[in-house]
Design an enzyme around this catalytic site. Structure first.
Site, PDB file in Angstrom:
ATOM      1  N   ASN A 133     117.298 -20.868 -29.750  1.00 27.78           N
ATOM      2  CA  ASN A 133     117.458 -19.870 -30.816  1.00 27.78           C
ATOM      3  C   ASN A 133     117.243 -18.434 -30.345  1.00 27.78           C
ATOM      4  O   ASN A 133     117.817 -17.500 -30.893  1.00 27.78           O
ATOM      5  CB  ASN A 133     116.566 -20.197 -32.021  1.00 27.78           C
ATOM      6  CG  ASN A 133     115.101 -20.256 -31.688  1.00 27.78           C
ATOM      7  OD1 ASN A 133     114.713 -20.501 -30.542  1.00 27.78           O
ATOM      8  ND2 ASN A 133     114.257 -20.051 -32.687  1.00 27.78           N
ATOM      9  N   HIS A 157     116.174 -25.470 -19.943  1.00 25.68           N
ATOM     10  CA  HIS A 157     116.600 -24.812 -21.165  1.00 25.68           C
ATOM     11  C   HIS A 157     117.330 -25.808 -22.060  1.00 25.68           C
ATOM     12  O   HIS A 157     117.668 -26.919 -21.639  1.00 25.68           O
ATOM     13  CB  HIS A 157     117.515 -23.628 -20.830  1.00 25.68           C
ATOM     14  CG  HIS A 157     117.388 -22.478 -21.780  1.00 25.68           C
ATOM     15  ND1 HIS A 157     116.819 -22.592 -23.029  1.00 25.68           N
ATOM     16  CD2 HIS A 157     117.777 -21.176 -21.685  1.00 25.68           C
ATOM     17  CE1 HIS A 157     116.849 -21.422 -23.648  1.00 25.68           C
ATOM     18  NE2 HIS A 157     117.425 -20.549 -22.852  1.00 25.68           N
ATOM     19  N   GLU A 230     104.613 -24.170 -28.699  1.00 27.97           N
ATOM     20  CA  GLU A 230     105.041 -23.284 -29.782  1.00 27.97           C
ATOM     21  C   GLU A 230     106.102 -24.051 -30.558  1.00 27.97           C
ATOM     22  O   GLU A 230     107.230 -24.194 -30.103  1.00 27.97           O
ATOM     23  CB  GLU A 230     105.612 -21.972 -29.215  1.00 27.97           C
ATOM     24  CG  GLU A 230     104.695 -21.235 -28.252  1.00 27.97           C
ATOM     25  CD  GLU A 230     103.489 -20.604 -28.915  1.00 27.97           C
ATOM     26  OE1 GLU A 230     103.418 -20.621 -30.171  1.00 27.97           O
ATOM     27  OE2 GLU A 230     102.615 -20.122 -28.194  1.00 27.97           O
ATOM     28  N   LEU A 231     105.730 -24.552 -31.737  1.00 27.96           N
ATOM     29  CA  LEU A 231     106.594 -25.484 -32.457  1.00 27.96           C
ATOM     30  C   LEU A 231     107.130 -24.863 -33.745  1.00 27.96           C
ATOM     31  O   LEU A 231     107.336 -23.663 -33.827  1.00 27.96           O
ATOM     32  CB  LEU A 231     105.827 -26.782 -32.718  1.00 27.96           C
ATOM     33  CG  LEU A 231     105.194 -27.402 -31.465  1.00 27.96           C
ATOM     34  CD1 LEU A 231     104.416 -28.661 -31.816  1.00 27.96           C
ATOM     35  CD2 LEU A 231     106.226 -27.690 -30.397  1.00 27.96           C
ATOM     36  N   GLU A 361     110.660 -27.993 -42.550  1.00 27.76           N
ATOM     37  CA  GLU A 361     111.152 -26.699 -42.083  1.00 27.76           C
ATOM     38  C   GLU A 361     112.676 -26.707 -42.177  1.00 27.76           C
ATOM     39  O   GLU A 361     113.335 -27.566 -41.595  1.00 27.76           O
ATOM     40  CB  GLU A 361     110.731 -26.447 -40.629  1.00 27.76           C
ATOM     41  CG  GLU A 361     111.295 -25.149 -40.065  1.00 27.76           C
ATOM     42  CD  GLU A 361     110.941 -24.924 -38.601  1.00 27.76           C
ATOM     43  OE1 GLU A 361     110.845 -23.753 -38.199  1.00 27.76           O
ATOM     44  OE2 GLU A 361     110.777 -25.923 -37.871  1.00 27.76           O
TER      45      GLU A 361
END
Length: 458
Positions: A133, A157, A230-231, A361
């Protein structure tokens, strides 16, 4: 067939695909990185490493447009937003180039045992697993502090942004980093797991989904490796009855629709005080209705596509499921007809706690709106979440804003501003949003050996 494919989500056209790295290439990359860690590059003076970061910042600033176009074509980010992402990457590189030496100075500790201090040393090879993102920014958050510290990085990546991954690796090499300092690998999840298990790897940093974070954390825990995660996020945008409604709506719409809503710290749950709920909701509807979907490279476009057909399909199912469980659609609610992975800006109300949407989310342009009668109710709702990444509080009473911010269970809170990021500010969360911090002085110490040295007084 390679799993790394560059597909333009605005057209669904295949741009390029890349061959996977086989196990032999991965072993060679790991061996090279490990040799670098044991060399004077990693363990010697810091200045040569900082010079690489300065040069990298210069290179990035000189190629903003070219790098931005790659990102916009590959994952659908609006071109203006891609330029902004590229520029902040240069800022992060320059920040560590100029601050790392001071941040890594020995820190004295008062002790009856004698003169005591903490020294900061690299720990070894780090594996980074990063998402699509923010295809440059996510990489730079890992590279810059670890390059300054002396930890070589092997980077996997996301498989839909291979051109961004390759462009970034080429920039690092051109800036003068030695082979092994940053290695881009097109590898599978199993190959990542094998790397984490290897004794030469000492840490793993992941930004991504809760599912991916859980898998990586399990493997890191099994082999006793340091990890940072980092979620996801389900961030609140809390608007009190004394807020500047017009400005809150303006920034709230941006905070939900930026990057087509595919931001972990995006405003996702709008918690509105009942006294201002009706005008806020109407103005938010108007703001959502005013967007212009289109080609991300067209300056007039204000809503790009979702990043992939997979992301598009996931969001469609998620919204339909929320509606099936009783949510009301105030606007939008459907995919945009035609070519490309576009979805209507959507507002959902009437979500109850038994609706799966309450805890999910939504990674797309979908806002959930809740109405509360008091501060206490707002805080309770904000904290009734599996996530705890960021949040935003809107009130013209700063003391009230401070009080509310202190009660929200997240790693970051912004008062009278949408969530943002800066090189000098720590980034990270709690609960299922992960652990550890990136950026700032905290980020450079996550993968440091914080070594105590004591000289006996007697």
């Amino acid at each position: 067939m390679s799993g790394y494919k560059s597909v333009n989500p605005a057209t669904n056209q295949l741009l390029k695909q890349f061959p996977d790295h086989q196990d032999e290439a991965v072993e060679a990359a790991l061996a090279q990185a490990d040799r670098l860690y044991h060399s004077a590059w990693s363990k010697g003076e810091i200045q040569p490493r900082l010079q690489v970061l300065e040069k990298l910042a210069d290179l990035i600033e000189s190629r903003v447009e070219a790098l931005a176009v790659i990102a916009s074509q590959e994952m659908g980010k609006l071109i203006g937003q891609s330029r902004g992402e590229v520029k902040i990457c240069a800022q992060i590189a320059r920040y560590y180039a100029r601050q790392a030496a001071q941040q890594l100075q020995p820190q004295p500790y008062a002790s009856e045992l004698g003169d005591a201090w903490i020294e900061y040393h690299p720990i070894g090879v780090i594996v980074a697993v990063e998402p699509w993102n923010f295809p440059y920014y996510q990489l730079m958050r890992v590279l810059a502090p670890n390059l300054a510290l002396g930890n070589p990085v092997l980077a996997k990546h996301a498989n839909n942004v291979p051109q961004c991954a390759e462009a970034f690796a080429q920039l690092v090499e051109e800036a003068g980093a030695p082979a092994g300092a940053w290695t881009n690998l097109f590898i599978s999840n199993q190959q990542v797991a094998d790397l984490i298990a290897d004794d030469r790897v000492q840490g793993v940093a992941l930004t991504g989904s809760e599912r991916a974070g859980s898998a990586v954390a399990q493997q890191a825990g099994k082999y006793l490796k340091k990890s940072t995660l980092e979620l996801g996020g389900n961030d609140v945008f809390m608007v009190m009855d004394d807020a500047d409604i017009r400005e809150a709506v303006r920034q709230g719409a941006q905070a939900r629709l930026s990057n087509c809503g595919q931001v972990c710290t995006a405003a996702k749950r709008f918690i509105l005080h009942q006294d201002i709920a009706a005008p806020f909701l109407q103005q938010l509807r108007d703001a959502f209705a005013a967007v212009t979907p289109g080609d991300p490279l067209d300056e007039k476009t204000t809503l790009g596509p979702l990043s992939s057909a997979e992301a598009h399909e996931r969001l469609i199912k998620q919204v339909n499921n929320a509606i099936a469980h009783g949510a009301t659609v105030e606007c939008g609610g459907k995919a945009i007809a035609g070519v490309g992975c576009y979805f209507q800006p959507t507002i959902l109300t009437g979500i109850t706690r038994d609706n799966p949407a309450w805890f999910e989310e939504f990674f797309g342009p979908v806002a959930q709106v809740y109405v509360v009668a008091s501060e206490a109710e707002a805080v309770a709702l904000a904290n009734d979440s599996h996530y705890g990444l960021g949040g935003s509080v809107w009130t013209q009473d700063i003391a009230r804003g401070r009080r509310l911010a202190s009660q929200i269970e997240t790693g970051m809170v912004f008062i009278n501003s949408q969530s943002d990021t800066a090189a000098e500010l720590p980034f990270g969360g709690v609960k299922r949003s992960g652990y550890g911090r990136e950026l700032s002085d905290l980020g450079i110490k996550e993968f440091a050996n914080q070594k105590l040295v004591v000289i006996s007084g007697g």
